[in-house]
Design an enzyme around this catalytic site. Sequence first.
Site, PDB file in Angstrom:
ATOM      1  N   THR A 240       4.703  -5.671   3.984  1.00 15.14           N
ATOM      2  CA  THR A 240       5.664  -4.731   4.560  1.00 15.14           C
ATOM      3  C   THR A 240       7.090  -5.308   4.516  1.00 15.14           C
ATOM      4  OG1 THR A 240       5.286  -5.651   6.746  1.00 15.14           O
ATOM      5  CG2 THR A 240       3.941  -3.738   6.122  1.00 15.14           C
TER       6      THR A 240
ATOM      7  N   ASP B 288      -4.327   1.850   9.346  1.00 15.35           N
ATOM      8  CA  ASP B 288      -3.951   3.266   9.296  1.00 15.35           C
ATOM      9  C   ASP B 288      -5.124   4.195   9.573  1.00 15.35           C
ATOM     10  OD1 ASP B 288      -1.405   2.368   8.451  1.00 15.35           O
ATOM     11  OD2 ASP B 288      -2.137   2.250   6.397  1.00 15.35           O
TER      12      ASP B 288
ATOM     13  N   GLY C 203       2.147   0.367  12.316  1.00 10.51           N
ATOM     14  CA  GLY C 203       2.821   1.626  12.629  1.00 10.51           C
ATOM     15  C   GLY C 203       1.802   2.550  13.255  1.00 10.51           C
TER      16      GLY C 203
ATOM     17  N   TYR D  81      -9.644  15.374  14.998  1.00 11.28           N
ATOM     18  CA  TYR D  81      -9.530  16.389  13.930  1.00 11.28           C
ATOM     19  C   TYR D  81      -8.107  16.893  13.779  1.00 11.28           C
ATOM     20  CZ  TYR D  81      -9.679  19.580  17.909  1.00 11.28           C
ATOM     21  OH  TYR D  81      -9.396  20.213  19.090  1.00 11.28           O
ATOM     22  N   GLY D  82      -7.141  16.126  14.245  1.00 11.89           N
ATOM     23  CA  GLY D  82      -5.740  16.535  14.100  1.00 11.89           C
ATOM     24  C   GLY D  82      -4.886  15.496  14.778  1.00 11.89           C
TER      25      GLY D  82
ATOM     26  N   GLN E 271      -3.531  -3.070  12.231  1.00 12.34           N
ATOM     27  CA  GLN E 271      -4.127  -3.189  10.889  1.00 12.34           C
ATOM     28  C   GLN E 271      -5.647  -2.947  10.947  1.00 12.34           C
ATOM     29  OE1 GLN E 271      -1.868  -6.163  11.697  1.00 12.34           O
ATOM     30  NE2 GLN E 271      -0.260  -4.781  11.098  1.00 12.34           N
TER      31      GLN E 271
ATOM     32  N   THR F  60       5.177   2.519   8.465  1.00 16.79           N
ATOM     33  CA  THR F  60       6.208   1.492   8.569  1.00 16.79           C
ATOM     34  C   THR F  60       7.100   1.479   7.336  1.00 16.79           C
ATOM     35  OG1 THR F  60       4.793   0.152   9.964  1.00 16.79           O
ATOM     36  CG2 THR F  60       6.564  -1.016   8.845  1.00 16.79           C
TER      37      THR F  60
ATOM     38  N   LYS G 143      -9.406  11.809  11.505  1.00 21.42           N
ATOM     39  CA  LYS G 143      -8.931  12.612  10.369  1.00 21.42           C
ATOM     40  C   LYS G 143     -10.060  13.368   9.667  1.00 21.42           C
ATOM     41  CE  LYS G 143      -4.829  11.554   8.605  1.00 21.42           C
ATOM     42  NZ  LYS G 143      -3.667  10.905   7.978  1.00 21.42           N
TER      43      LYS G 143
HETATM   44  P1  IMP Z   1       2.141  -7.981   5.857  1.00 18.64           P
HETATM   45  O1  IMP Z   1       1.297  -7.756   7.051  1.00 18.64           O
HETATM   46  O2  IMP Z   1       3.484  -7.317   5.926  1.00 18.64           O
HETATM   47  O3  IMP Z   1       2.242  -9.438   5.481  1.00 18.64           O
HETATM   48  O4  IMP Z   1       1.421  -7.268   4.612  1.00 18.64           O
HETATM   49  C1  IMP Z   1       0.165  -7.742   4.086  1.00 18.64           C
HETATM   50  C2  IMP Z   1      -0.717  -6.571   3.689  1.00 18.64           C
HETATM   51  O5  IMP Z   1      -1.135  -5.872   4.849  1.00 18.64           O
HETATM   52  C3  IMP Z   1      -0.023  -5.537   2.794  1.00 18.64           C
HETATM   53  O6  IMP Z   1      -0.980  -4.998   1.909  1.00 18.64           O
HETATM   54  C4  IMP Z   1       0.390  -4.462   3.788  1.00 18.64           C
HETATM   55  O7  IMP Z   1       0.527  -3.207   3.179  1.00 18.64           O
HETATM   56  C5  IMP Z   1      -0.783  -4.506   4.739  1.00 18.64           C
HETATM   57  N1  IMP Z   1      -0.441  -4.023   6.083  1.00 18.64           N
HETATM   58  C6  IMP Z   1       0.261  -4.646   7.039  1.00 18.64           C
HETATM   59  N2  IMP Z   1       0.350  -3.898   8.145  1.00 18.64           N
HETATM   60  C7  IMP Z   1      -0.313  -2.772   7.889  1.00 18.64           C
HETATM   61  C8  IMP Z   1      -0.597  -1.608   8.676  1.00 18.64           C
HETATM   62  O8  IMP Z   1      -0.228  -1.476   9.841  1.00 18.64           O
HETATM   63  N3  IMP Z   1      -1.327  -0.649   8.063  1.00 18.64           N
HETATM   64  C9  IMP Z   1      -1.796  -0.783   6.794  1.00 18.64           C
HETATM   65  N4  IMP Z   1      -1.560  -1.854   6.032  1.00 18.64           N
HETATM   66  C10 IMP Z   1      -0.824  -2.834   6.579  1.00 18.64           C
END
Ligand code: IMP
Length: 424
Positions: free
Chosen positions: A129, A13, A40, A413-414, A224, A300, A331
């Site tokens: 997720t 994120d 996401g 910045y946005g 991620q 997501t 950000k």
């Molecule tokens: P999984 O990938 O659904 O198995 O989740 C495992 C961990 O990774 C959890 O803590 C999720 O919140 C985190 N996670 C998975 N995808 C994302 C992402 O795109 N952004 C932030 N955290 C993520």
Amino acid sequence: MKKMAIVGSQWGDEGKGKIVDFLAPQFDYVIRYQGGHNAGHTVYVNGKKVVLHLIPSGILGDKSVNIIGHGVVVEPHALWEEINYLQNQGTKVTPDNLKISLAATVITSYCKIIDQARESKGPLKLGTTGKGIGPAYEDRVSRLGIRIEDLRNLETLKNKLTKNLREKEMLMRDLYKVDYPSVDKEAEELFEMGKKLEPFMTDTFSLLTEAHEKGKSILYEGAQGVLLDIDYGTYPYVTSSHIGLGGMHTGGYVPGGKIDEVMGIVKAYTTRVGEGPFPTEQINAMGELIQQKGNEFGATTGRKRRCGWLDIPSLRYAVQVSHLTSIALTKVDILQGLPELKVCRAYKYQGKTYETSFPGMNLSEVEPIYVDFKPFNDLLKANTTFNDFSPELQTYVNYIQDQLKIPVKFLAYGPDRAQTLQLQ
Ligand code: IMP
């Protein structure tokens, strides 16, 4: 530049989608190499919000060919929905600009059911997720996975799913006591999806080899962040794929073997969604303020993201793990006008001071050592240069560059595509 990568440097994120979207027009190919629709990537184009989960952000430009590499786990319904969502809002998505590796692993209904059952019934709540990501990677490693190429043949699907279900059935029926579709039903559904997705299925290995031979440029789009990497992350609170440099090679393919630039996307503070240690987390009014100002909700799952200060020891580690060569700091506007501003410069851990994290360091036991910064009040706008920044913002950016020993090349910045400054 021929090959570049964009990698999340924290717990995801960080705003990767926006940076990829900004850079993609310069690249002939954009490839996702790991993860699935757990990601996401939110991008704003002309004020319109677009959330991508599986399709590389390069799809929003009109030049690049976008690849879903063999290291990605693909939920066919989710992919088909995303293709329709994009098409419905006027984005071109065709077999010419979207290619799915024949060897990518399929997320079946069983994967999703088991992921969600584990989350609700244990033995370990990770805050996943719930999209079936972990079980799909388990399928692959256990060599019982269904691959995208299998979606083209109903008999193959039935045979493979029968083997795939043998152990899982015991989990779903006897341990978790949840309903699950029969092999025939699952095979038929997947086969129907296969018919729709077949035009996009491609031997992406040969495609990339050819691209390399023709001197085309390739952008690797990570999902991620490095601290969620299965090997380098805060295990067991991680996702199940290789997020950093290793993943580009194993899940994407790097013809020629070398990536010229690996840009780490660093949010100007830190967030985390799901369970797991987070040394600089602010469980207080400041954390709430950052959460609200930054609109920190998971793209997501809609979950509130946990918020805290920038964490240099973890970032130094991310730089080492993924051989980052530059930074995009995102950000920055969210920190503008905060009553205080801190950065963690080192950790106290088991009686010693550490400037860098390492695999196996128990982050739930570390005590952050903070440096205080004067808050900045800059209202950034297009064409602002580094010299226009207030001394406070210059100090903040310089501190990050000095500590990490790589340059901050972009500063966002946005949310809009245009709200990105190129500093170098
Ligand atoms: P999984 O990938 O659904 O198995 O989740 C495992 C961990 O990774 C959890 O803590 C999720 O919140 C985190 N996670 C998975 N995808 C994302 C992402 O795109 N952004 C932030 N955290 C993520």
